[in-house]
Design a protein around this motif. Structure first.
Motif, PDB file in Angstrom:
ATOM      1  N   PHE A   1       0.841  -1.201   0.000  1.00 40.10           N
ATOM      2  CA  PHE A   1       0.000   0.000   0.000  1.00 40.10           C
ATOM      3  C   PHE A   1       0.871   1.244   0.000  1.00 40.10           C
ATOM      4  O   PHE A   1       1.653   1.449   0.935  1.00 40.10           O
ATOM      5  N   ASN A   2       0.765   2.030  -1.046  1.00 35.31           N
ATOM      6  CA  ASN A   2       1.587   3.223  -1.187  1.00 35.31           C
ATOM      7  C   ASN A   2       0.673   4.440  -1.194  1.00 35.31           C
ATOM      8  O   ASN A   2      -0.113   4.630  -2.130  1.00 35.31           O
ATOM      9  N   PHE A   3       0.727   5.215  -0.113  1.00 38.30           N
ATOM     10  CA  PHE A   3      -0.245   6.302   0.027  1.00 38.30           C
ATOM     11  C   PHE A   3       0.338   7.648  -0.338  1.00 38.30           C
ATOM     12  O   PHE A   3       1.449   8.017   0.045  1.00 38.30           O
ATOM     13  N   LEU A   4      -0.471   8.372  -1.070  1.00 39.44           N
ATOM     14  CA  LEU A   4      -0.159   9.743  -1.457  1.00 39.44           C
ATOM     15  C   LEU A   4      -0.304  10.630  -0.220  1.00 39.44           C
ATOM     16  O   LEU A   4      -1.247  10.474   0.540  1.00 39.44           O
ATOM     17  N   PRO A   5       0.630  11.547  -0.008  1.00 38.69           N
ATOM     18  CA  PRO A   5       0.480  12.430   1.156  1.00 38.69           C
ATOM     19  C   PRO A   5      -0.601  13.485   0.925  1.00 38.69           C
ATOM     20  O   PRO A   5      -0.949  13.776  -0.202  1.00 38.69           O
ATOM     21  N   ASN A   6      -1.147  14.021   2.004  1.00 39.75           N
ATOM     22  CA  ASN A   6      -2.145  15.098   1.960  1.00 39.75           C
ATOM     23  C   ASN A   6      -1.643  16.304   2.743  1.00 39.75           C
ATOM     24  O   ASN A   6      -2.199  16.616   3.791  1.00 39.75           O
ATOM     25  N   PRO A   7      -0.601  16.990   2.269  1.00 40.25           N
ATOM     26  CA  PRO A   7      -0.098  18.100   3.077  1.00 40.25           C
ATOM     27  C   PRO A   7      -1.129  19.222   3.206  1.00 40.25           C
ATOM     28  O   PRO A   7      -1.784  19.585   2.239  1.00 40.25           O
TER      29      PRO A   7
END
Lengths: 352, 494, 321
Positions: free
Chosen positions: A321-327
């Motif tokens: 599982f590779n999650f995109l960050p939500n800055p």
């Protein structure tokens, strides 16, 4: 007039054809086949763009197969793709309806090519049917929004207790996940009066619900979470029409930026966060190619770092599982202008 | 076989049947007669299980019976052929024959179904058709016969036929008649509802007349005369069915020369003068209506010339005809004659919307004045103009379908089957109104498959057979025999 | 008149009047029930909120009712056309000014109506013809917008979208105004009569010399204009447009027409009923929204109301025929 119309139609068809058949140029490492709902949705349009550019950079060609927000159409597209006998370097799978698309996902997984699922978080028990997930984490998105809200509530002079959630339509899993993440983070700190689903994702739907919810709970509402900024902006409009000044009498957060930053920079919303369609497509391709290069998947999940300038490395093996960050981005002109992720700024990333 | 005693039925405050008795024996054809709205339909519906009587008793084979539903009616041996065809065009003939028959499984193979249907079809003269073809491949008459075959397949003891011949030509009617006789000979009790008095005399053994919800004691057909029968139905003397012919006619209005069109195998020529009524006699498919459709702008003219009032007349669409003062009334008022769900004012003003509106707005006053004037000419109750057309009897609907055209002040009125499905009383009235219009100079061109109608109404008569005009001449020189011969077997006489 | 015909007439009239009033009656019943159970429901403020919530669907439903009344069932292209017109409005307004944007959109709407009318007349199948046009419109919207969000910065447009003369949103004023006008059109105008007659019996209308094909085109033009109004309002309110606007709204428009009790076969009813249908649905939704009913249940209820309404009206009209 009629011939003018015909010209437009012809142009439209030509353009559509180019999207589907295009990008046959470059790249001989193989073809990445991307299944997505329609790019008439700007976010998906950005997703496609990110996928194409990353693939070109890594030496692959891309074939995008769109459906008109219709799972059975997407299923038959999968069948046709598999029946064509063309060997794909890998597949990127964004199902329109997560659960209904499992059959097609399974068929893809049996083709022997790696399958990266994106955007729609895979359902439990389907692990065997895909190589890895690469994309947004909606629980994280909800949590980021909640953290922003809690931070704003802590400002001096702010009073936060009861509030409402306006969420995506029933059955949209991203909507479920964002609510879950949000509620987990505010537990014991804020009260949720109501969770109301809309019939869509855009301003008009958000306004329709907010303009009915706000007057009904006028005396008690202190905050609103709307799952995205389109609906948050509309909710701010509805709040103002009901005499509640956003940012003062009521705190509103959507938590996923989009092209219109005006509600963020004027303080209507307490802030936003970057969830980039472009980088979601980009990450899906990167994850696929990382697997092709290494032939390995590391177990577990990874939250990719939200480095403002440097994108994650193309080397190494991907996780399951590779999650995109939500800055998060603050609600000022300066904060918005300076916000960056992986070398691109908010204006570029939120252009949908 | 069947007895009904003191049957009554009310709809709200209105009495449909007040006191009706009916007695039908096995092997008998009982003609059921009455004006439209006299109560025939209600009576038939009660027998078919579609309506429940408020009071009264029904006995079948001597035993009291309660017919609460169509299924119970069928179980009691009653079969009903409705006025409207209930043949499903897309199903095969065989499937239609066994339609609704639970004992025939749907899984049965088409060929075995066809084999089973064959004998029933043969008995009504359809032995040579392929039962596996879709029903829509056949003519209206043949489909009507299929309904009777269905009735045979159910081994009905009591058969109700509600105007089975209303839409048929005379040759086709003969096939139905034969089928009905066969049924009766096999011991079936038959209730035969019709408007065609000829059929009554040819087919029925006895006649029961219904008037205003009351029945009269049955009378043996052999003891009856036409005039007496009509008077019994109307409850008054029928002065005369047909108005007198035009004493004189005016200038040439319509000149049709050497015209060929769809439905004709050789060209026709005739002249129609102002104030004249020209009747074209012929059966369905004889070509009698062919030239009418050209004049109405429905079908193209292949060759020849038509002039109206000295000017060439070549309408391409209905609007062209209307603009030239030519009105056309088809033989199917349900399809294109009336707006059933709209009121009479809107029906009557439909062809003149442009005249009764100004600046895009309807002028209510002009519309009311106009429709009242038209209604009066056709004896339509002007206080009832707010009623829906669909709620009127066939005769009154036909008056509306014809009457609306008077509003455009036409010079020529074209009518197909002027009184199809219209009862005797209203028929005489329609004939009178049409004649009143010719007295004002209107020319009328009509086609009819009813020999008596053409003979009684027209000033000039043309006869048609198989796409050819057999002859045309003054009605004074014609007789019913000549017309009947012309439209059936002209070659034999020639 | 003979006895049976009179009997049928009296039944028919009563039921028909009932059918016309059914929407109003249902609104009253729901209002009373909701008012007793939900304190926030029965307030003037909430009433205005409901009208506002009904307005966007209602304006299109009024337009749609012309299509239905004219005997052409429904246009399934309304939502896609709305997106296309919204995109065009945003593009033109951003490049030039508001009047030009409105003018171009209205011209586009008329054109779209006429083209669809021609297609419906040629194919004889309004559902398929408009479905195809829907795809074309959505595709064009997508191409013209480049799948991006089109923003406008126009104070006049923003005023149209957000102003509240006398405390009532412009959208609500327009909705009420159009509902009144639409009633006049059907009852008093020549075009209204032509639409009704064409829908009541297409063959009879042709035989009476009516230009049914042109009537069909005009009905679709009126629908398109309604769609254009909604597109302009929506873009003006949020100062942006995108190609996926109004996705899935066609059901709402059709539901309003059906719940209003307009005969599916055409020729019976008035656009006012469609407007009431839209209000009725908004009322239901509002009631459930205030009571925090889940989304799935909400859809179920609205769907059930539509099915119920169609069944009831069908039964009543069946008797009437």
């Amino acid at each position: 007039m009629k011939s003018g119309f015909a010209t437009v139609v012809t142009l439209a068809l030509a353009a559509a054809l180019q999207w589907v058949c295009g990008s046959a140029m470059a790249a001989d490492k193989g073809e990445v086949v991307v299944f997505v709902p329609s790019s008439t949705n700007p976010y998906i349009g950005q997703f496609e763009k990110g996928a194409r550019e990353k693939a070109a950079e890594l030496g692959y060609s891309v074939k995008v197969i769109e459906n008109n927000f219709n799972q059975s159409e997407q299923d038959s597209q999968v069948q046709q793709q598999l029946a064509s006998g063309q060997k794909a370097a890998g597949y990127i799978w964004w199902p329109f309806e997560n659960a209904a698309g499992i059959g097609a996902l399974r068929a893809l997984s049996r083709s022997g090519s790696p399958v990266i699922v994106s955007n729609q978080f895979p359902l439990k028990g389907t692990d065997k049917f895909y190589t890895a997930y690469a994309g947004a984490n909606d629980i994280l998105s909800g949590r980021t929004a909640a953290e922003m809200l809690l931070k704003a509530c802590a400002e001096p002079g702010m009073k936060c207790d009861k509030g409402a959630i306006i969420r995506f339509p029933a059955g949209v899993s991203a909507g479920d996940d964002r609510v879950t993440g949000f509620e987990q983070a505010i537990k014991g700190k804020l009260d949720v009066i109501s969770v109301t689903p809309t019939a869509g994702f855009l301003e008009d739907e958000g306004y329709k619900v907010a303009s009915q919810i706000i007057p009904a709970h006028k005396g008690e509402l202190t905050w609103l979470y709307t799952e995205n900024d389109s609906m948050a902006g509309a909710a701010a409009q509805a709040a103002r029409e009901n005499g509640l000044a956003p940012g003062k009498r009521i705190l509103i957060v959507g938590g996923t930026c989009h092209g219109d930053s005006s509600h963020v920079v004027n303080g209507d919303l307490i802030g936003t966060a970057i969830q980039s369609g472009y980088f979601e497509g980009w990450l899906a391709v990167q994850t696929l190619v990382k697997y092709i290069k290494t032939g390995k998947v590391l177990p577990g999940e990874v939250y990719l770092a939200a480095n403002p300038d440097k994108p994650p490395s193309d080397d190494g093996a991907p996780h399951k599982f590779n999650f995109l960050p939500n800055p998060a981005i603050g609600n000022s002109e300066a904060a918005y202008d300076q916000a960056k992720l992986w070398g691109l700024n908010a204006k570029q990333l939120c252009n949908f | 076989m069947l007895q009904m005693r003191n049957v009554a039925k009310r709809y709200g405050a209105t009495v449909a049947l007040e006191n009706v008795n009916l007695d039908v024996k096995a092997g008998e054809v009982m003609a059921l007669l009455g004006e439209n709205g006299a109560g025939k339909s209600t009576l038939v519906k009660i027998l078919a299980g579609l309506e429940q009587p408020d009071s009264g008793a029904i006995a079948i084979g001597g035993k009291p019976h309660n017919i609460g539903s169509p299924a119970q009616a069928r179980a009691a041996g009653i079969s009903y052929v409705a006025q409207e065809l209930s043949i499903v065009g897309t199903l095969s003939v065989a499937e239609n024959v066994f339609l609704g028959d639970q004992t025939v499984g749907l899984l049965r193979s088409p060929s075995s179904l066809a084999r089973r249907a064959k004998p029933f079809l043969a008995r009504i003269g359809l032995g040579d058709i392929d039962p596996s073809l879709p029903a829509e491949a056949f003519s209206v008459a043949e489909r009507q016969l299929m309904e009777i075959a269905r009735l045979l397949s159910r081994e009905a003891r009591i058969a109700i036929l509600d105007e089975p011949t209303a839409a048929l030509s005379e040759v086709e009617i003969d096939r139905v008649k034969t089928a009905v006789r066969t049924l009766a000979e096999e011991g079936c009790a038959i209730i035969y509802v019709t408007h065609r008095l000829g059929e009554v005399f040819e087919l029925s053994h006895r006649v029961t007349i219904i008037r205003n919800g009351h029945s009269f004691a049955p009378v043996a057909t052999s003891s009856l005369q036409v005039d007496g029968l009509i008077e019994m139905m109307l409850g008054r003397r029928l002065e005369q069915m047909f108005p007198p012919r035009a004493p004189s006619v005016g200038d040439k209005l319509l000149v049709v020369e050497d015209c060929l069109c769809q439905g004709l195998s050789s060209p026709v020529s005739f002249i129609l003068r102002k104030g004249e009524m020209l009747g074209l006699a012929g059966q369905v498919g004889s070509g009698a209506t062919a030239i009418l459709k050209v004049l109405a702008g429905l079908t193209p003219l292949y060759r020849g010339s038509i002039t109206l009032d000295g000017r060439p007349f070549t309408p391409r669409v209905i609007r062209d005809s209307i603009k030239m003062g030519v009105a056309y009334c088809s033989d199917d008022r349900k399809r294109d004659g009336v707006f059933a769900v709209r009121n009479l004012v809107e029906n009557l003003s439909a062809p003149v919307i442009d005249q009764v509106s100004r600046f895009g707005l309807m002028n209510r006053r002009a519309e009311t004045t106009h429709t009242q004037a038209v209604a009066q000419q056709f004896n339509i109750d002007i206080n009832g103009l707010g009623r829906l057309a669909g709620n009127l009897s066939g005769g009154n609907q036909q008056k509306v379908a014809l009457g609306k055209w008077i509003g455009i002040s036409p010079s020529l009125l074209i009518v197909e089957e002027p009184t199809r499905g219209v009862d005797v009383g209203a028929r005489a009235e329609i004939y009178r109104h049409l004649r009143a219009q010719t007295a004002r100079g209107l020319a009328i061109l009509f086609a009819s498959s009813d020999t008596h109608e053409v003979l009684g109404l027209a000033d000039t008569i043309g006869t048609f057979f198989q796409g050819e005009m057999v002859q045309i001449g003054s009605a004074d020189a014609m007789t019913a025999e000549i017309i009947t011969r012309d439209v059936t077997h002209p070659a034999v006489a020639a | 008149m003979t006895s049976i015909a009179i009997a049928r007439k009296s039944i028919g009239r009563r039921t028909w009047r009932f059918a016309s009033l059914a929407a109003v009656a249902t609104i009253v019943i729901i209002a009373v029930v909701a008012g007793l159970t939900t304190p926030a429901f029965l307030t003037v403020g909430n009433g205005l909120v409901i009208i506002r919530a009904a307005s966007m669907t209602g304006i299109v439903a009024i337009g749609m009712s012309y299509v239905t009344l004219s005997g052409n069932l429904f246009a399934l292209s309304a939502s896609a056309l709305g997106a296309l017109l919204a995109v065009i409005f945003a593009l033109v307004t951003a490049q030039t000014d508001l009047p030009a944007g409105i003018a171009v959109v209205l011209v586009g709407a008329v054109l779209a109506g006429v083209l669809q009318g021609v297609a419906v007349n040629l194919t004889g199948n309004p559902i398929i013809a408009t479905l195809a046009f829907g795809a074309v419109f959505r595709g064009l919207a997508s191409v013209l917008s480049g799948n991006g969000v089109l923003r406008i910065h126009n104070t006049a447009a923003a005023w149209i979208g957000t102003a509240r003369p006398l405390g009532v949103p412009t959208q609500s004023w327009t909705f009420v105004f159009l509902a009144a006008v639409s009633w006049l059109v059907i009852r008093k105008a020549r075009l209204g009569r032509q639409i009704i007659l064409s829908g009541a019996n297409r063959e009879a209308a042709v035989a009476s010399g009516l230009r049914v094909n042109i009537v069909t085109c005009l009905a679709l033009v009126m629908l398109s204009v309604g769609v254009a109004i909604v597109a302009i309002f929506t873009v003006a309110q949020f100062s942006e447009a995108r190609s996926n606007l109004f996705s899935g709204y066609d059901f709402d428009y059709i539901a309003a027409v059906l719940v209003g009790g307009i005969a599916l076969r055409g020729g019976q009813g008035t656009p006012l009923q469609a407007a009431l249908g839209a209000v009725l649905i908004a009322l239901l939704e509002n009631f459930m929204l205030l009571n925090n009913v889940s989304g799935g249940l909400l859809m179920t209820v609205v769907g059930t109301v539509v099915v119920g309404a169609i069944s009831v009206f069908h039964l009543l009209q069946g008797k009437n025929r």
